[in-house]
Design an enzyme around this catalytic site. Structure first.
Site, PDB file in Angstrom:
ATOM      1  N   HIS A  99       6.821  -8.288  22.652  1.00  0.00           N
ATOM      2  CA  HIS A  99       7.665  -8.744  21.539  1.00  0.00           C
ATOM      3  C   HIS A  99       8.971  -7.944  21.567  1.00  0.00           C
ATOM      4  CE1 HIS A  99       9.133  -9.478  17.502  1.00  0.00           C
ATOM      5  NE2 HIS A  99       8.357 -10.546  17.494  1.00  0.00           N
ATOM      6  N   GLU A 108      11.697 -16.257  22.229  1.00  0.00           N
ATOM      7  CA  GLU A 108      12.162 -15.727  20.947  1.00  0.00           C
ATOM      8  C   GLU A 108      13.543 -15.098  21.138  1.00  0.00           C
ATOM      9  OE1 GLU A 108       8.821 -14.907  17.858  1.00  0.00           O
ATOM     10  OE2 GLU A 108       9.290 -13.071  18.920  1.00  0.00           O
TER      11      GLU A 108
HETATM   12  P1  13P Z   1      10.725 -14.510  11.898  1.00  0.00           P
HETATM   13  O1  13P Z   1       9.923 -15.802  11.867  1.00  0.00           O
HETATM   14  O2  13P Z   1      10.556 -13.677  10.681  1.00  0.00           O
HETATM   15  O3  13P Z   1      12.137 -14.754  12.290  1.00  0.00           O
HETATM   16  O4  13P Z   1      10.072 -13.620  13.067  1.00  0.00           O
HETATM   17  C1  13P Z   1       9.853 -14.180  14.301  1.00  0.00           C
HETATM   18  C2  13P Z   1       9.021 -13.282  15.117  1.00  0.00           C
HETATM   19  O5  13P Z   1       9.435 -12.196  15.481  1.00  0.00           O
HETATM   20  C3  13P Z   1       7.679 -13.749  15.475  1.00  0.00           C
HETATM   21  O6  13P Z   1       7.098 -12.958  16.457  1.00  0.00           O
END
Ligand code: 13P
Length: 257
Positions: free
Chosen positions: A97, A169
């Site tokens: 992450h 992400e």
């Molecule tokens: P948010 O949905 O709060 O933007 O976070 C995304 C995230 O980091 C999921 O792993």
């Protein structure tokens, strides 16, 4: 391929009372959900994994960890191994992450080692990739994704690749309320697919799910998941509110029907 929604609860639910309230509310809301066709996964902090597993196994909700260490056992003070997580009944683990890359200096090599550890114990890894704001502005998105995916997959055999899920992400979309366009997401999806096809061939590559994460909610899910035909979503903040999280599930369900 079945769509998947993963809730990353991050470092929240600080007390046992808060945890129990969350689980009660989640179960209650889940009962109101019409027929579900989406795979639901919750990733609470490690201290709550056992309880989540116990409570949710009858609800057909899978549980995942937010991190693992790459070694199986031994003198690694403070770390939690893949086998420990697996033995608690977890099915998934989030790896690499951006918050771990940023605050704990996790490199692509570390991501690769953790990915191997997860696959070794038959946990399904959700590998996060994504560019920062600076990298995006510099036009380096594809370059960043290519190196994260390639280096993450070093020595991962074709026999294991279908177990891996990639989560795109973009770092700038996490927690910001700002989301990429459908085309931006599609481009990254194609970049990842291309690497997979080159490495493993098209029939193996087809089996790998690619999901999106970063400011996903019931209003953004159509743009970030349905339009670019992603295989699911990774949800942060909204997963802390069961009714909001399950609203996203409902939208995905309606789309499938
Ligand atoms: P948010 O949905 O709060 O933007 O976070 C995304 C995230 O980091 C999921 O792993």
């Amino acid at each position: 391929m079945q769509k998947i929604i993963v809730g990353n609860l991050k470092m929240n639910l600080l007390t046992l009372a808060e945890r129990d309230r969350y689980l009660e509310s989640f179960e209650r809301e889940l009962k109101n959900l019409p027929e579900n066709k989406v795979e639901i996964v919750l990733c609470p902090p490690a201290v709550h994994l056992e309880k989540f597993g116990e409570k949710l196994k009858t609800q057909e909700v899978a549980v995942g960890a937010q991190n693992i260490f790459w070694e199986e056992r031994g003198s690694f003070t403070g770390e939690i191994s893949s086998l420990m997580i697996k033995n608690l009944g977890c099915k998934y683990v989030i790896i690499g992450h951006s918050e771990r890359r940023k605050y704990f200096q996790e490199t692509n090599e570390i991501v690769n080692a953790k990915l191997k550890a997860a696959l070794q114990t038959k946990l399904m890894p959700i590998v996060c990739v994504g560019e920062s704001q600076e990298e995006r502005i510099a036009g380096d998105t594809a370059k960043v994704i290519i190196s994260q995916v390639n280096q993450g997959l070093v020595d991962i055999p074709i026999s294991k690749i279908a177990e891996v899920i990639f989560a795109y992400e973009p770092v700038w979309a996490i927690g910001s309320g700002v989301i990429p366009t459908e085309d931006d997401i599609l481009e990254v999806k194609i970049t990842i697919k291309k690497i997979l096809v080159e490495k493993y061939g098209s029939s193996a590559a087809e089996k790998v799910r690619i999901i999106y994460g970063g400011s996903v909610n019931s209003k953004t899910v159509a743009q970030v998941c349905l339009a670019p035909q992603m295989d699911g979503v990774l949800v942060g903040r909204e997963s802390l509110i069961p009714s909001e999280f399950l609203k996203i599930v409902e939208i995905l369900n309606n789309h499938i029907a």
